[in-house]
Scaffold this motif. Structure first.
Motif, PDB file in Angstrom:
ATOM      1  N   ILE A  47     -90.635  41.259  53.694  1.00 47.31           N
ATOM      2  CA  ILE A  47     -89.171  41.213  53.779  1.00 47.31           C
ATOM      3  C   ILE A  47     -88.637  42.543  53.266  1.00 47.31           C
ATOM      4  O   ILE A  47     -88.854  42.908  52.108  1.00 47.31           O
ATOM      5  CB  ILE A  47     -88.591  40.046  52.953  1.00 47.31           C
ATOM      6  CG1 ILE A  47     -89.082  38.711  53.506  1.00 47.31           C
ATOM      7  CG2 ILE A  47     -87.068  40.099  52.936  1.00 47.31           C
ATOM      8  CD1 ILE A  47     -88.632  37.513  52.700  1.00 47.31           C
ATOM      9  N   TRP A  48     -87.961  43.267  54.156  1.00 50.55           N
ATOM     10  CA  TRP A  48     -87.351  44.545  53.784  1.00 50.55           C
ATOM     11  C   TRP A  48     -85.927  44.293  53.304  1.00 50.55           C
ATOM     12  O   TRP A  48     -85.188  43.534  53.915  1.00 50.55           O
ATOM     13  CB  TRP A  48     -87.348  45.499  54.976  1.00 50.55           C
ATOM     14  CG  TRP A  48     -88.729  45.853  55.439  1.00 50.55           C
ATOM     15  CD1 TRP A  48     -89.508  45.139  56.299  1.00 50.55           C
ATOM     16  CD2 TRP A  48     -89.507  46.983  55.040  1.00 50.55           C
ATOM     17  NE1 TRP A  48     -90.730  45.757  56.472  1.00 50.55           N
ATOM     18  CE2 TRP A  48     -90.750  46.895  55.715  1.00 50.55           C
ATOM     19  CE3 TRP A  48     -89.275  48.063  54.198  1.00 50.55           C
ATOM     20  CZ2 TRP A  48     -91.750  47.851  55.561  1.00 50.55           C
ATOM     21  CZ3 TRP A  48     -90.266  49.012  54.035  1.00 50.55           C
ATOM     22  CH2 TRP A  48     -91.494  48.910  54.712  1.00 50.55           C
ATOM     23  N   TYR A  49     -85.554  44.937  52.215  1.00 47.55           N
ATOM     24  CA  TYR A  49     -84.206  44.732  51.678  1.00 47.55           C
ATOM     25  C   TYR A  49     -83.687  46.009  51.032  1.00 47.55           C
ATOM     26  O   TYR A  49     -84.459  46.900  50.671  1.00 47.55           O
ATOM     27  CB  TYR A  49     -84.193  43.581  50.671  1.00 47.55           C
ATOM     28  CG  TYR A  49     -84.955  43.856  49.388  1.00 47.55           C
ATOM     29  CD1 TYR A  49     -84.301  44.323  48.241  1.00 47.55           C
ATOM     30  CD2 TYR A  49     -86.332  43.638  49.306  1.00 47.55           C
ATOM     31  CE1 TYR A  49     -84.989  44.563  47.066  1.00 47.55           C
ATOM     32  CE2 TYR A  49     -87.029  43.872  48.134  1.00 47.55           C
ATOM     33  CZ  TYR A  49     -86.355  44.340  47.003  1.00 47.55           C
ATOM     34  OH  TYR A  49     -87.037  44.582  45.840  1.00 47.55           O
ATOM     35  N   VAL A  93     -73.248  64.507  52.056  1.00 46.69           N
ATOM     36  CA  VAL A  93     -73.695  63.121  52.079  1.00 46.69           C
ATOM     37  C   VAL A  93     -72.653  62.282  51.353  1.00 46.69           C
ATOM     38  O   VAL A  93     -72.307  62.557  50.200  1.00 46.69           O
ATOM     39  CB  VAL A  93     -75.078  62.970  51.412  1.00 46.69           C
ATOM     40  CG1 VAL A  93     -75.467  61.499  51.312  1.00 46.69           C
ATOM     41  CG2 VAL A  93     -76.136  63.737  52.196  1.00 46.69           C
ATOM     42  N   ILE A  94     -72.145  61.262  52.025  1.00 42.01           N
ATOM     43  CA  ILE A  94     -71.128  60.392  51.439  1.00 42.01           C
ATOM     44  C   ILE A  94     -71.763  59.379  50.499  1.00 42.01           C
ATOM     45  O   ILE A  94     -71.264  59.109  49.406  1.00 42.01           O
ATOM     46  CB  ILE A  94     -70.343  59.660  52.552  1.00 42.01           C
ATOM     47  CG1 ILE A  94     -69.690  60.665  53.500  1.00 42.01           C
ATOM     48  CG2 ILE A  94     -69.303  58.724  51.960  1.00 42.01           C
ATOM     49  CD1 ILE A  94     -69.130  60.019  54.759  1.00 42.01           C
ATOM     50  N   ASP A  95     -72.891  58.813  50.925  1.00 38.91           N
ATOM     51  CA  ASP A  95     -73.614  57.828  50.125  1.00 38.91           C
ATOM     52  C   ASP A  95     -75.008  57.675  50.716  1.00 38.91           C
ATOM     53  O   ASP A  95     -75.267  58.122  51.840  1.00 38.91           O
ATOM     54  CB  ASP A  95     -72.885  56.483  50.128  1.00 38.91           C
ATOM     55  CG  ASP A  95     -73.164  55.659  48.866  1.00 38.91           C
ATOM     56  OD1 ASP A  95     -74.075  56.041  48.100  1.00 38.91           O
ATOM     57  OD2 ASP A  95     -72.470  54.651  48.659  1.00 38.91           O
ATOM     58  N   HIS A  96     -75.918  57.081  49.963  1.00 36.29           N
ATOM     59  CA  HIS A  96     -77.227  56.776  50.537  1.00 36.29           C
ATOM     60  C   HIS A  96     -77.756  55.470  49.976  1.00 36.29           C
ATOM     61  O   HIS A  96     -77.401  55.037  48.872  1.00 36.29           O
ATOM     62  CB  HIS A  96     -78.223  57.923  50.355  1.00 36.29           C
ATOM     63  CG  HIS A  96     -78.819  58.071  48.988  1.00 36.29           C
ATOM     64  ND1 HIS A  96     -79.669  57.143  48.419  1.00 36.29           N
ATOM     65  CD2 HIS A  96     -78.728  59.070  48.066  1.00 36.29           C
ATOM     66  CE1 HIS A  96     -80.065  57.543  47.236  1.00 36.29           C
ATOM     67  NE2 HIS A  96     -79.498  58.711  46.984  1.00 36.29           N
ATOM     68  N   GLU A  97     -78.606  54.830  50.782  1.00 38.48           N
ATOM     69  CA  GLU A  97     -79.238  53.561  50.432  1.00 38.48           C
ATOM     70  C   GLU A  97     -80.754  53.730  50.480  1.00 38.48           C
ATOM     71  O   GLU A  97     -81.281  54.415  51.358  1.00 38.48           O
ATOM     72  CB  GLU A  97     -78.859  52.465  51.430  1.00 38.48           C
ATOM     73  CG  GLU A  97     -77.375  52.261  51.627  1.00 38.48           C
ATOM     74  CD  GLU A  97     -77.065  51.421  52.862  1.00 38.48           C
ATOM     75  OE1 GLU A  97     -75.879  51.063  53.034  1.00 38.48           O
ATOM     76  OE2 GLU A  97     -77.994  51.152  53.649  1.00 38.48           O
ATOM     77  N   SER A  98     -81.437  53.079  49.573  1.00 38.13           N
ATOM     78  CA  SER A  98     -82.892  53.021  49.628  1.00 38.13           C
ATOM     79  C   SER A  98     -83.320  51.594  49.924  1.00 38.13           C
ATOM     80  O   SER A  98     -82.877  50.653  49.255  1.00 38.13           O
ATOM     81  CB  SER A  98     -83.511  53.499  48.308  1.00 38.13           C
ATOM     82  OG  SER A  98     -83.444  54.901  48.187  1.00 38.13           O
ATOM     83  N   TRP A  99     -84.156  51.439  50.940  1.00 34.84           N
ATOM     84  CA  TRP A  99     -84.660  50.144  51.371  1.00 34.84           C
ATOM     85  C   TRP A  99     -86.157  50.082  51.082  1.00 34.84           C
ATOM     86  O   TRP A  99     -86.875  51.075  51.283  1.00 34.84           O
ATOM     87  CB  TRP A  99     -84.418  49.948  52.862  1.00 34.84           C
ATOM     88  CG  TRP A  99     -82.977  49.769  53.229  1.00 34.84           C
ATOM     89  CD1 TRP A  99     -81.968  50.690  53.124  1.00 34.84           C
ATOM     90  CD2 TRP A  99     -82.382  48.589  53.772  1.00 34.84           C
ATOM     91  NE1 TRP A  99     -80.786  50.160  53.558  1.00 34.84           N
ATOM     92  CE2 TRP A  99     -81.002  48.865  53.975  1.00 34.84           C
ATOM     93  CE3 TRP A  99     -82.878  47.335  54.120  1.00 34.84           C
ATOM     94  CZ2 TRP A  99     -80.128  47.931  54.499  1.00 34.84           C
ATOM     95  CZ3 TRP A  99     -81.999  46.391  54.650  1.00 34.84           C
ATOM     96  CH2 TRP A  99     -80.642  46.689  54.834  1.00 34.84           C
ATOM     97  N   ILE A 100     -86.627  48.906  50.632  1.00 30.12           N
ATOM     98  CA  ILE A 100     -88.042  48.752  50.293  1.00 30.12           C
ATOM     99  C   ILE A 100     -88.568  47.406  50.783  1.00 30.12           C
ATOM    100  O   ILE A 100     -87.804  46.524  51.191  1.00 30.12           O
ATOM    101  CB  ILE A 100     -88.292  48.868  48.777  1.00 30.12           C
ATOM    102  CG1 ILE A 100     -87.660  47.673  48.036  1.00 30.12           C
ATOM    103  CG2 ILE A 100     -87.788  50.181  48.223  1.00 30.12           C
ATOM    104  CD1 ILE A 100     -88.168  47.510  46.617  1.00 30.12           C
ATOM    105  N   MET A 101     -89.875  47.273  50.723  1.00 25.96           N
ATOM    106  CA  MET A 101     -90.553  46.001  50.950  1.00 25.96           C
ATOM    107  C   MET A 101     -91.389  45.711  49.713  1.00 25.96           C
ATOM    108  O   MET A 101     -92.155  46.571  49.257  1.00 25.96           O
ATOM    109  CB  MET A 101     -91.440  46.090  52.198  1.00 25.96           C
ATOM    110  CG  MET A 101     -92.253  44.827  52.457  1.00 25.96           C
ATOM    111  SD  MET A 101     -93.983  45.034  51.995  1.00 25.96           S
ATOM    112  CE  MET A 101     -94.606  45.945  53.402  1.00 25.96           C
TER     113      MET A 101
END
Length: 726
Positions: free
Chosen positions: A596-598, A576-584
């Motif tokens: 609004i998801w960001y 895994v190079i990188d990861h992002e976590s997205w939330i509402m």
């Protein structure tokens, strides 16, 4: 499989529902001198023989050997079978039981054939014992010695009633009555739990040769001590192939090289009965339904998009999230979907309703992501009742798990090759060659689930899954393939059976050059687990990514993960190079009427990491221990920036970081001593540390043995304090 000795374990919080034991908690309300058998590990020797459960051969099964995924070009993309009957096996268990001394029961009253006459200490104990605490611990999966005592008492009483000849109907009625009369749960929850779980638990307890100590150590884990149990000690067998020499350091993936963009969705817990405005503050395990009653005040009403209290995900929120993902991340290469689709109404579920939820969510995923490969894993909530996953040797029609696995094979066939059908139908696990040199293996982690009562019959590598796993990994090693492992319950979580986790840990160590990442869900939090060489804890050899839940259950924001994985090129690492976590933000969505998801954070930027190799995560773990400011960032992300998150003191920090370091379940002492000591040293505000230091300093160096005795007593005292007030 061969026999081995048990290993020492250390207390760790657990996530599960043991309503049946709590329903009988009245039996365990006595002091230790009144129920001495609950507090001893002495047992007569047992002649242990390992039953041969079936003749399924790993090496003759078909394998996925043709790359399954054709990659799409994304311009200008950048990375920011039928089992044997169990009659022979059960007959062995009966023979063992007949050759063994009588099981220890709670109490006997010769004059009372129904077993309902209790000794005088019970009434007094009822006033001292906090049954509400037991109910709270069960709901929140933080089980202490209080719940352990209740479990032992309940198990012993239930075994006593079974031995006395009571019918299943009488036993289930009794369970429901105890649960209701002691106000452990509402009457309808008590009745539902008794009916849904009762027959299964009774079936298993009629066929095992275990006392309350062994049963509750198995079910609860560390909170009930490390009770040696020869029925549940086994080892997998490795092929006689030398382990490849490990690299001094894994290379950092090339920044400008091709990559895969991967979506990870977990723990949706879609609730088809969620109703906006319903009572969100009910006294049951799941609220926000018409059946939850009317809210007592406007603040108690369920929000439009979900609720931070004990409520699962409304359909509109799932729809909105998937639409957002499809619109925002148009270049997804494949999806990891790590289970738990049904809601938390575990007292009121049916097989048919769970199957309908599975079918509906599969249809929804197919429509939202046409042409995108999806690799699913099975959660513990897909079965009815929850956590019930009989191994293949339990193949009677009325209790077999075929109803679920056969349907999963039909539904998952939309995305998986036909060659995996045999293992999906056998045990809901599979292996797929995704791209040349890159394989995904999906495991059914319910065979490590210590809340899966069927494993009490025999926990030895259920469905031969781990032996199959070794065969797949060895074949991958021969073929120079890299492997990603997916599943639901993290192997280091306290819900994972310690003997299964111990064997899994050895497999990860042996094939560390083949396995480049692991992906799980289950906890609902945004976290990770570390793996180390069992013989050299300075060498980190694997990382497990634990993705956030879609469900807000509970006190959480909904979320999902995006991973960037080293792609197809000559020097690919498949890391895994990188990861992002997205939330509402659920609070704002309910306040303003629209979610609004960001992007909450990106791992390397948030934690200042050079890369996401195991060594980099190990360094982060050390940094989190020493750097309080960095830990607070991690804590915020762990809770998905929920405004309902509690404060985190030194004990909380130790628990969280030990969870990160413990890829092997129920072995806290082995992995966490250094982390805990560093946190204690840096926390002068810890009254517990202050208390120990005061006792230690008061004794003087010339009284070493006396000092150790005092410290031991102090530990016991504080454990009692935590058990009552913590």
């Amino acid at each position: 499989m061969t026999q081995t000795t048990s290993q020492q374990t250390w207390p760790r919080p657990s996530r599960h529902i043991c309503w049946l034991m709590a329903a009988l908690a009245v039996a365990g309300l006595a002091a230790s001198d009144a129920l001495p058998f609950l507090y001893t590990n002495a047992r007569a020797p047992i002649n242990w023989t390992q039953p041969q459960l079936d003749d399924w051969k790993v090496e003759v099964q078909p394998r996925s050997v043709v790359p399954h995924v054709e990659l799409k070009y994304h311009a200008n993309r950048t990375s920011t079978e039928t089992a044997d009957s169990d009659e022979e096996f059960l007959e062995r268990l009966r023979a063992l039981r007949q050759n063994h001394s009588s099981a220890r029961m709670l109490w006997y009253d010769a004059a009372a054939g129904d077993g309902l006459t209790y000794p005088p200490f019970v009434d007094k104990a009822l006033k001292l014992f906090n049954l509400k605490q037991v109910a709270f611990e069960i709901e929140n999966s933080v089980l202490s010695k209080v719940s352990c005592t209740a479990c032992k008492a309940g198990a012993g009483l239930l075994q006593h009633y079974i031995k006395s000849g009571k019918t299943d109907a009488e036993l289930m009625k009794m369970i429901a009555q105890y649960c209701t009369n002691l106000s452990i749960q509402s009457p309808r929850v008590c009745e539902g739990v008794a009916q849904l779980f009762g027959s299964e638990v009774i079936y298993v307890l009629q066929r095992v040769n275990l006392g309350p100590d062994e049963l509750c150590s198995f079910i609860i884990g560390d909170g009930c001590g490390d009770v040696y149990n020869p029925y549940h000690e086994w080892e997998v067998i490795f092929p006689p192939v030398p382990k490849p020499p490990r690299l001094p350091e894994l290379p950092v993936p090339l920044e400008a090289a091709p990559f895969f963009k991967v979506l990870h969705i977990s723990d949706t817990h879609y609730d088809p009965h969620y109703v906006e405005g319903a009572n969100a503050d009910c006294n049951e395990p799941l609220c926000c339904r018409l059946s939850s009653g009317r809210p007592a005040s406007p603040n108690a009403a369920a929000g439009k998009w979900g609720d931070y209290r004990k409520c699962d995900t409304p359909k509109r929120t799932v729809d909105n999230m998937l639409a957002h993902i499809a619109d925002t991340h148009k270049d997804i290469d494949y999806i990891l979907w790590t289970g738990d689709l049904p809601p938390h109404d575990v007292w009121n579920q049916t097989k048919q309703e769970n199957l309908e939820i599975i079918k509906e969510t599969v249809k929804q995923m197919t429509e939202k992501f046409p042409g995108v490969p999806i690799f699913p894993a099975l959660g513990n909530h897909e079965s009815a009742p929850v956590n019930s996953f009989p191994p293949p040797y339990v193949n009677q029609v009325d209790i077999s798990i075929n109803w679920l696995y056969d349907e999963l094979d039909v539904q998952w066939r939309r995305w998986l090759p036909q060659s995996v059908s045999h293992t999906v139908r056998r045990g809901a696990f599979y292996s797929v060659l995704v791209r040349p040199g890159f394989r995904i293996i999906s495991l059914n982690m319910n065979y490590c689930n210590n809340k899966n009562w069927w494993l009490l019959l025999n926990s030895t590598d259920p469905a031969t899954e781990l032996q199959w796993f070794i065969y797949e990994l060895q074949s991958a090693e021969f073929s120079n393939e890299k492997v990603h492992v997916i599943g639901h319950i993290p192997p280091g979580h306290s819900d994972c059976l310690k003997v299964w986790s111990r064997n899994f840990y050895k497999i990860i160590s042996r094939y560390e050059s083949t396995i480049t990442a692991q992906f799980y869900g289950h906890t609902h939090f945004d976290e990770f687990e570390m793996f180390y060489d069992p013989h050299d804890l300075t060498h980190s050899n694997s990382i497990a990514y634990i993705g956030p839940s879609v469900s807000p259950y509970y006190d959480l924001n909904p979320g999902y993960r995006i991973y960037y994985v080293d792609g197809d090129h000559d020097t690919t690492t498949r890391l895994v190079i990188d990861h992002e976590s997205w939330i509402m933000n659920l609070k704002e969505a309910n306040l303003y009427g629209y979610p609004i998801w960001y992007k909450l954070y990106t791992a390397r930027a948030a934690y200042n990491m050079k890369a996401l190799r195991p060594s980099d995560w190990d360094k982060l773990l050390n940094d989190l221990t020493d750097n309080q400011e960095l830990f607070e960032i991690y804590y915020k992300n762990y809770w998905k920036n929920s405004p309902a998150r509690p404060t985190c003191d030194a004990e909380c920090k130790k628990r969280m970081l030990c969870d990160c370091k413990s890829g092997r379940s129920h072995d806290r002492r082995h992995f966490c001593a250094d982390v805990e000591s560093k946190i204690d040293e840096g926390s002068s505000k810890s009254w517990k540390s202050w208390f120990y230091r005061g006792l230690t300093n008061s004794t003087g160096e010339q009284h070493t043995e006396e000092r150790e005795g005092i410290e031991s007593n102090a530990l016991g005292f504080t454990d009692v304090v935590y058990g009552v007030f913590g």
